[in-house]
Scaffold this motif. Sequence first.
Motif, PDB file in Angstrom:
ATOM      1  N   THR A  25     -39.302 -40.626  18.291  1.00  0.00           N
ATOM      2  CA  THR A  25     -39.841 -39.610  18.216  1.00  0.00           C
ATOM      3  C   THR A  25     -38.994 -38.566  19.418  1.00  0.00           C
ATOM      4  OG1 THR A  25     -41.629 -39.079  19.265  1.00  0.00           O
ATOM      5  CG2 THR A  25     -42.110 -39.730  17.138  1.00  0.00           C
ATOM      6  N   VAL A  26     -38.762 -39.264  20.203  1.00  0.00           N
ATOM      7  CA  VAL A  26     -38.348 -38.002  21.599  1.00  0.00           C
ATOM      8  C   VAL A  26     -37.303 -37.781  21.292  1.00  0.00           C
ATOM      9  CG1 VAL A  26     -38.210 -38.125  24.207  1.00  0.00           C
ATOM     10  CG2 VAL A  26     -40.550 -38.798  23.311  1.00  0.00           C
ATOM     11  N   CYS A  65     -36.739 -35.649  18.939  1.00  0.00           N
ATOM     12  CA  CYS A  65     -37.258 -34.025  19.503  1.00  0.00           C
ATOM     13  C   CYS A  65     -35.606 -33.665  20.298  1.00  0.00           C
ATOM     14  CB  CYS A  65     -37.786 -34.085  20.282  1.00  0.00           C
ATOM     15  SG  CYS A  65     -39.899 -34.246  19.365  1.00  0.00           S
ATOM     16  N   VAL A 121     -39.677 -28.819  24.514  1.00  0.00           N
ATOM     17  CA  VAL A 121     -40.257 -29.488  24.049  1.00  0.00           C
ATOM     18  C   VAL A 121     -41.188 -30.204  24.725  1.00  0.00           C
ATOM     19  CG1 VAL A 121     -39.716 -31.930  23.596  1.00  0.00           C
ATOM     20  CG2 VAL A 121     -37.574 -31.021  23.235  1.00  0.00           C
ATOM     21  N   THR A 140     -43.926 -33.553  25.114  1.00  0.00           N
ATOM     22  CA  THR A 140     -44.613 -34.798  24.841  1.00  0.00           C
ATOM     23  C   THR A 140     -45.832 -35.238  24.869  1.00  0.00           C
ATOM     24  OG1 THR A 140     -43.704 -35.725  26.682  1.00  0.00           O
ATOM     25  CG2 THR A 140     -42.338 -35.660  24.772  1.00  0.00           C
ATOM     26  N   GLY A 151     -43.413 -33.858  20.666  1.00  0.00           N
ATOM     27  CA  GLY A 151     -42.882 -35.110  20.851  1.00  0.00           C
ATOM     28  C   GLY A 151     -43.757 -36.324  21.083  1.00  0.00           C
ATOM     29  N   THR A 200     -48.227 -39.497  12.665  1.00  0.00           N
ATOM     30  CA  THR A 200     -47.252 -38.243  13.378  1.00  0.00           C
ATOM     31  C   THR A 200     -48.294 -37.445  12.243  1.00  0.00           C
ATOM     32  OG1 THR A 200     -45.347 -38.583  12.303  1.00  0.00           O
ATOM     33  CG2 THR A 200     -45.343 -38.876  14.567  1.00  0.00           C
TER      34      THR A 200
END
Length: 253
Positions: free
Chosen positions: A95-96, A99, A115, A117, A146, A156
């Motif tokens: 997911t990062v 992002c 961003v 996280t 993220g 998510t």
Amino acid sequence: MTMVTEQAVPVENPTPPPVRPRRVVLKLSGEVFGGGAVGVDPDVVQDIARQIATVIRRGIQVAVVVGGGNFFRGAELQKRGMDRNRADYMGMLGTVMNCLALQDFLEKEGIETRVQTAITMAQVAEPYIPLRAIRHLEKGRAVIFGAGAGMPYFSTDTVTAQRALEIHADIVLMSKNGVDGVYTADPRVDPTAEKLETITFQELLQRGLRVADQAAFSLCEDNNLPMLVFGAEGDDTIIRAVSGDKIGTLITA
């Protein structure tokens, strides 16, 4: 002298315009980022960034939660024998990557982006701090969340509802890949399935309709947070969803 009075002509009340949300949390599936393949499709991400930038320029605060299904899915890796905890952490890292791709294209559109996280990685992102995220949004920046919840076994979808509650969003916008709303049955299996314009979370759970995790629905229902489920495919679907156009299915408490 006789007074003549004009009769009042009844005026129909016009339909009130849709209430525009002040702050939204947008969930994007990882599959959309890959255009149906593994990796990131730059053209797809560029179009998503263009739509988000358009919405922000209209004065709406936008936070985004991104999935990682175009790289890894913890539940699927587990089926192939991998430890679920480790598989989920791999999914969070996926997911990062999404992002950072979205951040790059948003900044190319002229939108300052941060961003945040749930797993600390100071070189590429801020840690998730709700009050800091709210401050970024108030300054007109986009915020992308993220690494999911930073813990295994949480989807998510659930993280999207949780983040929306923490930053006091007005609505969750759930952009889905391959479906454009909530149907009475799976439209890919049942050709008689009908699309619903509105439904309550309770009705949705009672009828066993699955478009997101039950935990996400429960969080939204318990806290009176509406959710709009709409399809990722099509022209300007994100802009239309925020603008109050007839799109997708609105789920309320």
